[in-house]
Design a protein around this motif. Sequence first.
Motif, short mmCIF file in Angstrom:
data_model
loop_
_atom_site.label_atom_id
_atom_site.label_comp_id
_atom_site.label_asym_id
_atom_site.label_seq_id
_atom_site.Cartn_x
_atom_site.Cartn_y
_atom_site.Cartn_z
N CYS A 26 -27.87 12.22 37.52
CA CYS A 26 -29.23 12.27 38.07
C CYS A 26 -29.39 13.48 38.98
CB CYS A 26 -29.57 10.98 38.81
SG CYS A 26 -29.77 9.56 37.72
N LEU A 27 -28.40 13.72 39.83
CA LEU A 27 -28.43 14.92 40.68
C LEU A 27 -28.42 16.18 39.82
CD1 LEU A 27 -26.00 14.16 43.63
CD2 LEU A 27 -28.48 14.37 43.74
N TYR A 28 -27.60 16.17 38.80
CA TYR A 28 -27.50 17.32 37.91
C TYR A 28 -28.87 17.64 37.29
CZ TYR A 28 -26.53 20.01 33.71
OH TYR A 28 -26.57 20.96 32.74
N TYR A 29 -29.55 16.64 36.78
CA TYR A 29 -30.85 16.87 36.15
C TYR A 29 -31.91 17.27 37.17
CZ TYR A 29 -28.77 15.21 31.88
OH TYR A 29 -27.96 15.07 30.78
N ARG A 48 -22.65 21.61 38.96
CA ARG A 48 -21.61 20.57 38.94
C ARG A 48 -20.52 20.81 39.98
NH1 ARG A 48 -22.82 16.64 35.63
NH2 ARG A 48 -23.74 17.08 33.63
N ASN A 49 -20.12 22.06 40.18
CA ASN A 49 -18.99 22.35 41.06
C ASN A 49 -19.36 22.60 42.51
OD1 ASN A 49 -17.17 22.17 38.90
ND2 ASN A 49 -17.57 24.29 38.33
N ASN A 50 -20.64 22.90 42.77
CA ASN A 50 -21.05 23.22 44.13
C ASN A 50 -22.16 22.33 44.66
OD1 ASN A 50 -19.39 25.69 44.77
ND2 ASN A 50 -20.38 26.36 42.88
N MET A 51 -23.27 22.30 43.95
CA MET A 51 -24.45 21.59 44.46
C MET A 51 -24.23 20.08 44.57
SD MET A 51 -26.37 24.12 45.05
CE MET A 51 -27.93 23.37 45.46
N ILE A 52 -23.70 19.47 43.54
CA ILE A 52 -23.49 18.02 43.57
C ILE A 52 -22.48 17.62 44.65
CG2 ILE A 52 -22.65 16.02 42.25
CD1 ILE A 52 -24.06 17.30 39.79
N PRO A 53 -21.33 18.30 44.74
CA PRO A 53 -20.40 17.95 45.83
C PRO A 53 -20.99 18.16 47.23
CG PRO A 53 -19.23 19.16 44.13
CD PRO A 53 -20.70 19.22 43.79
N ILE A 54 -21.83 19.17 47.40
CA ILE A 54 -22.47 19.38 48.70
C ILE A 54 -23.31 18.16 49.07
CG2 ILE A 54 -24.31 20.68 49.87
CD1 ILE A 54 -23.17 23.20 48.45
N ILE A 55 -24.09 17.67 48.14
CA ILE A 55 -24.94 16.51 48.41
C ILE A 55 -24.07 15.28 48.68
CG2 ILE A 55 -26.67 14.92 47.44
CD1 ILE A 55 -27.71 17.77 48.25
N LYS A 56 -23.08 15.03 47.84
CA LYS A 56 -22.25 13.85 47.99
C LYS A 56 -21.45 13.86 49.29
CE LYS A 56 -20.14 12.32 44.32
NZ LYS A 56 -19.37 12.26 43.07
#
Length: 77
Positions: A26-29, A48-56
């Motif tokens: 969902c974050l990816y989309y 996948r490697n930067n934005m999603i981990p930053i949010i999580k």
Amino acid sequence: MAKELKAIHYLLKVQENLSEQESDNCLYYFFKEYAQGCKQPISDSYIRNNMIPIIKNFDSMDLTAGASLLLAAKTNL
């Protein structure tokens, strides 16, 4: 916006019973859609490697705003 996205990610798992991977998707989309408005595209790997981990890994979340945004999305307001 990070606090709200982290809350949405959390609420999708808790309230909607999505798996961790489904919530990540969902974050990816979200970021794929967001990237369409950028002058330079954001690559899938960067998301996948930067934005999603930053949010999580963000240190706080706004559950009230996240719940409101999730409800608005579910009811198409």
